[in-house]
Design a protein around this motif. Sequence first.
Motif, PDB file in Angstrom:
ATOM      1  N   GLU A   1     -11.289   2.502 -13.343  1.00 23.48           N
ATOM      2  CA  GLU A   1     -11.098   1.261 -12.570  1.00 23.48           C
ATOM      3  C   GLU A   1      -9.868   1.143 -11.934  1.00 23.48           C
ATOM      4  O   GLU A   1      -8.922   1.628 -12.404  1.00 23.48           O
ATOM      5  CB  GLU A   1     -11.328  -0.064 -13.380  1.00 23.48           C
TER       6      GLU A   1
ATOM      7  N   ASP B   1      -0.336   4.190  -8.232  1.00 21.71           N
ATOM      8  CA  ASP B   1      -1.277   3.607  -7.211  1.00 21.71           C
ATOM      9  C   ASP B   1      -2.662   4.387  -7.460  1.00 21.71           C
ATOM     10  O   ASP B   1      -2.909   5.674  -7.337  1.00 21.71           O
ATOM     11  CB  ASP B   1      -0.283   4.780  -5.866  1.00 21.71           C
TER      12      ASP B   1
ATOM     13  N   ALA C   1      -5.823  -2.819  -1.497  1.00 22.02           N
ATOM     14  CA  ALA C   1      -4.986  -2.110  -1.910  1.00 22.02           C
ATOM     15  C   ALA C   1      -3.597  -2.057  -1.284  1.00 22.02           C
ATOM     16  O   ALA C   1      -3.333  -1.889   0.009  1.00 22.02           O
ATOM     17  CB  ALA C   1      -5.560  -0.759  -1.964  1.00 22.02           C
TER      18      ALA C   1
ATOM     19  N   SER D   1      -2.685 -10.800  -6.809  1.00 21.32           N
ATOM     20  CA  SER D   1      -3.327 -10.590  -8.059  1.00 21.32           C
ATOM     21  C   SER D   1      -4.134 -11.701  -8.532  1.00 21.32           C
ATOM     22  O   SER D   1      -3.779 -13.065  -8.272  1.00 21.32           O
ATOM     23  CB  SER D   1      -2.422 -10.048  -9.088  1.00 21.32           C
TER      24      SER D   1
ATOM     25  N   SER E   1     -11.996  -7.926 -16.283  1.00 21.84           N
ATOM     26  CA  SER E   1     -12.826  -7.017 -15.907  1.00 21.84           C
ATOM     27  C   SER E   1     -12.581  -5.586 -16.866  1.00 21.84           C
ATOM     28  O   SER E   1     -13.860  -5.238 -17.204  1.00 21.84           O
ATOM     29  CB  SER E   1     -13.013  -6.538 -14.440  1.00 21.84           C
TER      30      SER E   1
ATOM     31  N   PHE F   1     -12.235  -8.403  -1.262  1.00 25.29           N
ATOM     32  CA  PHE F   1     -11.138  -8.081  -2.256  1.00 25.29           C
ATOM     33  C   PHE F   1     -10.004  -7.983  -1.374  1.00 25.29           C
ATOM     34  O   PHE F   1     -10.100  -7.467  -0.142  1.00 25.29           O
ATOM     35  CB  PHE F   1     -11.387  -6.875  -3.064  1.00 25.29           C
TER      36      PHE F   1
ATOM     37  N   VAL G   1       2.411  -6.939 -13.293  1.00 21.28           N
ATOM     38  CA  VAL G   1       0.784  -7.328 -13.724  1.00 21.28           C
ATOM     39  C   VAL G   1       0.347  -6.370 -14.602  1.00 21.28           C
ATOM     40  O   VAL G   1      -0.452  -6.930 -15.689  1.00 21.28           O
ATOM     41  CB  VAL G   1       0.243  -7.260 -12.218  1.00 21.28           C
TER      42      VAL G   1
ATOM     43  N   CYS H   1      -9.584  -3.836  -5.752  1.00 23.43           N
ATOM     44  CA  CYS H   1      -9.130  -3.909  -4.432  1.00 23.43           C
ATOM     45  C   CYS H   1      -9.768  -2.974  -3.275  1.00 23.43           C
ATOM     46  O   CYS H   1     -10.416  -2.073  -3.623  1.00 23.43           O
ATOM     47  CB  CYS H   1      -7.619  -3.629  -4.792  1.00 23.43           C
TER      48      CYS H   1
HETATM   49  C1  LIG Z   1      -8.461  -8.664  -7.422  1.00 21.41           C
HETATM   50  S1  LIG Z   1      -7.106  -8.122  -8.515  1.00 21.41           S
HETATM   51  C2  LIG Z   1      -8.167  -7.246  -9.712  1.00 21.41           C
HETATM   52  C3  LIG Z   1      -8.890  -8.238 -10.466  1.00 21.41           C
HETATM   53  C4  LIG Z   1      -9.323  -7.669 -12.043  1.00 21.41           C
HETATM   54  N1  LIG Z   1     -10.190  -6.528 -11.833  1.00 21.41           N
HETATM   55  C5  LIG Z   1      -9.645  -8.857 -12.908  1.00 21.41           C
HETATM   56  O1  LIG Z   1     -10.781  -8.834 -13.165  1.00 21.41           O
HETATM   57  O2  LIG Z   1      -8.614  -9.519 -13.331  1.00 21.41           O
HETATM   58  C6  LIG Z   1      -6.727  -6.830  -7.665  1.00 21.41           C
HETATM   59  C7  LIG Z   1      -5.778  -5.874  -8.133  1.00 21.41           C
HETATM   60  O3  LIG Z   1      -5.522  -4.550  -7.526  1.00 21.41           O
HETATM   61  C8  LIG Z   1      -4.321  -4.327  -7.689  1.00 21.41           C
HETATM   62  N2  LIG Z   1      -3.867  -2.993  -6.677  1.00 21.41           N
HETATM   63  C9  LIG Z   1      -3.775  -3.337  -5.467  1.00 21.41           C
HETATM   64  N3  LIG Z   1      -3.501  -1.906  -4.670  1.00 21.41           N
HETATM   65  C10 LIG Z   1      -3.584  -1.095  -5.819  1.00 21.41           C
HETATM   66  C11 LIG Z   1      -3.478   0.218  -5.756  1.00 21.41           C
HETATM   67  N4  LIG Z   1      -3.190   1.032  -5.073  1.00 21.41           N
HETATM   68  N5  LIG Z   1      -3.778   0.667  -7.163  1.00 21.41           N
HETATM   69  C12 LIG Z   1      -3.961   0.136  -8.235  1.00 21.41           C
HETATM   70  N6  LIG Z   1      -4.104  -1.117  -8.359  1.00 21.41           N
HETATM   71  C13 LIG Z   1      -4.027  -1.710  -7.137  1.00 21.41           C
HETATM   72  C14 LIG Z   1      -3.465  -5.472  -7.510  1.00 21.41           C
HETATM   73  O4  LIG Z   1      -1.917  -5.499  -7.884  1.00 21.41           O
HETATM   74  C15 LIG Z   1      -4.231  -6.713  -7.968  1.00 21.41           C
HETATM   75  O5  LIG Z   1      -3.757  -6.716  -9.601  1.00 21.41           O
END
Ligand SMILES: C[S@@+](CC[C@H](N)C(=O)[O-])C[C@H]1O[C@@H](n2cnc3c(N)ncnc32)[C@H](O)[C@@H]1O
Length: 382
Positions: free
Chosen positions: A123, A174, A249, A98, A131, A246, A153, A192
């Motif tokens: 989002e 999810d 997921a 993250s 974001s 990125f 998180v 992601c």
């Molecule tokens: C690059 S970070 C996001 C950055 C965020 N938009 C920011 O500006 O802080 C990616 C996030 O996607 C989440 N993530 C991963 N798989 C996911 C899923 N299936 N559904 C929702 N969130 C997910 C991760 O836990 C992580 O917190």
Amino acid sequence: MNTSAELRAAMVDGLTGDDAVTDPGWDRAARTVPRELFVGAYFLPEQGSGPTGYRVVREGEPGWLEGVYTNQTLITQLDGRTRPEEVAGGAVTGVPSSSSTLPSLVLRMWHQLGAEPGHRVLEIGTGTGYSTALGAHRLGDDHVTSVEYDPVVGRAAAAAIRAAGHSPRLVIGDGLLGDPDGGGYDRLIATCSVRHVPYPWLHQVEPGGKILVTLSGWSFGYGFALLTVTGPGEATGRFLPGHTSFMTARPHDRPPRQSITLLPGDERPTRIDPGTIATWTGSWVAQLAAPSAERMGAGGQQILVDVATGSQARTAPGPDGDGGWTVVQRGPLRLWDRVESAVEEWQSAGGPHQEGFGITVSPTGQRVWIGTEDGPGWDLPI
Ligand SMILES: C[S@@+](CC[C@H](N)C(=O)[O-])C[C@H]1O[C@@H](n2cnc3c(N)ncnc32)[C@H](O)[C@@H]1O
């Protein structure tokens, strides 16, 4: 010492050229939302360490605020569990899970999405919430919903977003399943990456709506796509310029595995330079051709191992010392045969960057193509 507002203004002023924020609404959001509320402590990569090591920068220590207002990604969790607040002392290793994404990229993505006041936006990947807060500032709290997979998180993001004075709808779950309460969205933005476009998204974004998402896989190939939904379960789109990646997921991550033992197989000379699949677009093409394989190795010495069948391919310098390469293949999937043919097709089409590619999604399949829909193409794993 500069204040947060001064550092924030300096960061936005420093976003020039392709990074420049041209929309006054997003510019205002960037100048208003305090990023430090979202990144109390963060990991920074240590230069030159073998497996990437990270050092913790803690809130209030020298350089912390300057780091927050540097245009850089700030990692806030490793391996799906380790948060910087929990690390005592020295450097740690791990895989980022993250982060607060590079501010210029976040702003560019909101802009590329074409999200405007009045739009309802979903989002996927709340992360730190930075974001999300920018989106809520620009579009209004009641027009933004954000989904985060990781509850720890997600809870930290909720507190930070509240502290910034915003109250968009936040969901822990999810995001590949979309919004549990249903659709009616005009825009969907994913921070992601995914191996294919999740079908729930294609039912929750209205026809004519847009989806901005990075496609990825297990071979370090990335394609950053803007799709237009054309009907329930259907979309078409093109890939965008640049080098956007990125974290994957979580449900699309490679399954855990034991260490790999390379075994003997059939050997032959390769027709392509294996180093081609270590380039930005070459790795993308290789991944399209062998979507269930992971890629390891470096330069010309590439290793592919198929997660589904255990098939292997590995390249090595040829015996003649003339700069040629050989490949050893083993198992039911001839990984190198597929990758080599795909690279040749891509090269015959002029070897374009990802922006020369497009994607068509229908209820029965998803295909990435070069040039036009009837050009060379590959099916995504769904
Ligand atoms: C690059 S970070 C996001 C950055 C965020 N938009 C920011 O500006 O802080 C990616 C996030 O996607 C989440 N993530 C991963 N798989 C996911 C899923 N299936 N559904 C929702 N969130 C997910 C991760 O836990 C992580 O917190």
